[in-house]
Scaffold this motif. Structure first.
Motif, short mmCIF file in Angstrom:
data_model
loop_
_atom_site.label_atom_id
_atom_site.label_comp_id
_atom_site.label_asym_id
_atom_site.label_seq_id
_atom_site.Cartn_x
_atom_site.Cartn_y
_atom_site.Cartn_z
N GLY A 145 0.81 -1.22 0.00
CA GLY A 145 0.00 0.00 0.00
C GLY A 145 0.84 1.26 0.00
O GLY A 145 0.50 2.24 -0.66
N LYS A 146 1.95 1.24 0.73
CA LYS A 146 2.81 2.42 0.81
C LYS A 146 3.37 2.78 -0.57
O LYS A 146 3.38 3.96 -0.96
CB LYS A 146 3.96 2.14 1.80
CG LYS A 146 4.95 3.27 1.95
CD LYS A 146 6.06 2.89 2.92
CE LYS A 146 7.16 3.93 2.92
NZ LYS A 146 8.34 3.50 3.64
N ASP A 153 1.12 9.50 -5.84
CA ASP A 153 1.51 10.86 -5.47
C ASP A 153 2.56 11.39 -6.44
O ASP A 153 2.49 12.54 -6.88
CB ASP A 153 2.05 10.88 -4.04
CG ASP A 153 2.46 12.27 -3.60
OD1 ASP A 153 1.60 13.18 -3.65
OD2 ASP A 153 3.63 12.45 -3.21
N LEU A 154 3.54 10.56 -6.80
CA LEU A 154 4.58 10.97 -7.74
C LEU A 154 3.96 11.27 -9.11
O LEU A 154 4.34 12.24 -9.77
CB LEU A 154 5.66 9.89 -7.85
CG LEU A 154 6.84 10.21 -8.78
CD1 LEU A 154 7.57 11.48 -8.34
CD2 LEU A 154 7.80 9.02 -8.83
N ASP A 178 -8.02 16.65 -19.32
CA ASP A 178 -8.21 16.60 -17.87
C ASP A 178 -8.05 15.15 -17.44
O ASP A 178 -8.92 14.32 -17.72
CB ASP A 178 -9.60 17.12 -17.48
CG ASP A 178 -9.72 18.62 -17.66
OD1 ASP A 178 -8.69 19.30 -17.69
OD2 ASP A 178 -10.86 19.11 -17.76
N VAL A 179 -6.93 14.85 -16.81
CA VAL A 179 -6.61 13.48 -16.43
C VAL A 179 -6.88 13.29 -14.95
O VAL A 179 -6.43 14.09 -14.12
CB VAL A 179 -5.13 13.16 -16.76
CG1 VAL A 179 -4.76 11.77 -16.30
CG2 VAL A 179 -4.87 13.32 -18.25
N SER A 180 -7.63 12.24 -14.63
CA SER A 180 -7.95 11.95 -13.24
C SER A 180 -7.05 10.84 -12.74
O SER A 180 -6.88 9.80 -13.39
CB SER A 180 -9.42 11.52 -13.13
OG SER A 180 -10.25 12.59 -13.49
N ILE A 181 -6.50 11.05 -11.54
CA ILE A 181 -5.60 10.08 -10.89
C ILE A 181 -6.11 9.89 -9.47
O ILE A 181 -6.37 10.88 -8.76
CB ILE A 181 -4.14 10.61 -10.86
CG1 ILE A 181 -3.64 11.00 -12.26
CG2 ILE A 181 -3.22 9.60 -10.17
CD1 ILE A 181 -3.47 9.85 -13.22
N PRO A 182 -6.25 8.64 -9.00
CA PRO A 182 -6.68 8.43 -7.61
C PRO A 182 -5.60 8.86 -6.64
O PRO A 182 -4.41 8.75 -6.93
CB PRO A 182 -6.92 6.92 -7.54
CG PRO A 182 -6.13 6.34 -8.66
CD PRO A 182 -6.01 7.40 -9.71
N LYS A 183 -6.03 9.37 -5.49
CA LYS A 183 -5.07 9.81 -4.46
C LYS A 183 -4.83 8.74 -3.41
O LYS A 183 -3.94 8.87 -2.61
CB LYS A 183 -5.57 11.10 -3.82
CG LYS A 183 -5.51 12.28 -4.75
CD LYS A 183 -6.14 13.49 -4.16
CE LYS A 183 -5.19 14.21 -3.26
NZ LYS A 183 -5.69 15.52 -2.84
N ASN A 184 -5.66 7.72 -3.39
CA ASN A 184 -5.59 6.62 -2.39
C ASN A 184 -5.16 7.14 -1.06
O ASN A 184 -4.41 6.74 -0.33
CB ASN A 184 -4.69 5.50 -2.88
CG ASN A 184 -5.52 4.49 -3.62
OD1 ASN A 184 -6.57 4.80 -4.19
ND2 ASN A 184 -5.08 3.27 -3.63
#
Length: 184
Positions: A145-146, A153-154, A178-184
């Motif tokens: 998970g880390k 994040d990177l 517009d690109v969506s990225i999960p932040k988890n």
């Protein structure tokens, strides 16, 4: 469901690559939302690494091909060197970015971080299970998970930096995604 960050990727020079980054961002969000038992951790890191590679490659692509438009914040001498060099593959892209100090604004460890992400991404090839060093050969250790949160994040940090530092002229916004990225 994970929180989503949407970044306007206004640095895209090739529409098809931008479209691909968009599709991969959607896939990454879908993987994140259905990641029960960390089943998709490896795929999420691979997707994040692939998005970062494609995004960085767009800066090189523009530097080499957009001779009239240019690329803001890249000095003329660096543009000439990039144009005179064949640059491909994630490792070489990172090296070119480092040589020309294009990502220095992201902190002292950015190039090492990108190489670490590259090594994790390359573990998609099952025989490359010994990198990055110190993670062991078990995928559940390497793609914990880390490391998923770190890679997402990177990815977000890199896309934001490219959008802020290397935007295309607003009048040419047709290649913006517009690109969506999960932040988890």
């Amino acid at each position: 469901m994970a929180e989503i960050e949407t970044i306007k990727c206004n640095f895209i020079g090739d529409f098809k690559v931008g479209d691909n980054i968009l599709v991969n961002g959607k896939a990454l969000c879908r993987l994140s939302s259905t990641n029960e038992g960390n089943t998709f951790n490896k795929l999420m890191v691979v997707q994040a690494g692939s998005i970062v590679e494609a995004a960085l490659d767009q800066i090189i692509y523009r530097a080499q091909n957009y001779t009239t438009e240019g690329v803001p914040n890249i000095p003329a001498d660096a543009l000439k060197k990039i144009r005179d060099t064949e640059i491909e593959r994630f490792n070489n892209i990172i090296q070119a970015m480092k040589t020309h100090k294009l990502l220095d604004g992201l902190g002292a460890t950015i190039y090492d971080d990108l190489h670490r992400l590259r090594e994790l991404r390359n573990r998609v090839h099952i025989q490359f299970d010994d990198k990055p060093k110190g993670l062991g050969r078990n995928d559940h250790d390497a793609f914990n998970g880390k490391n998923v949160v770190w890679s997402l994040d990177l990815c977000i940090k890199t896309l934001k930096h490219l959008s802020e530092k290397f935007p295309r002229p607003e009048t040419l916004g047709v290649f913006s995604h517009d690109v969506s990225i999960p932040k988890n």
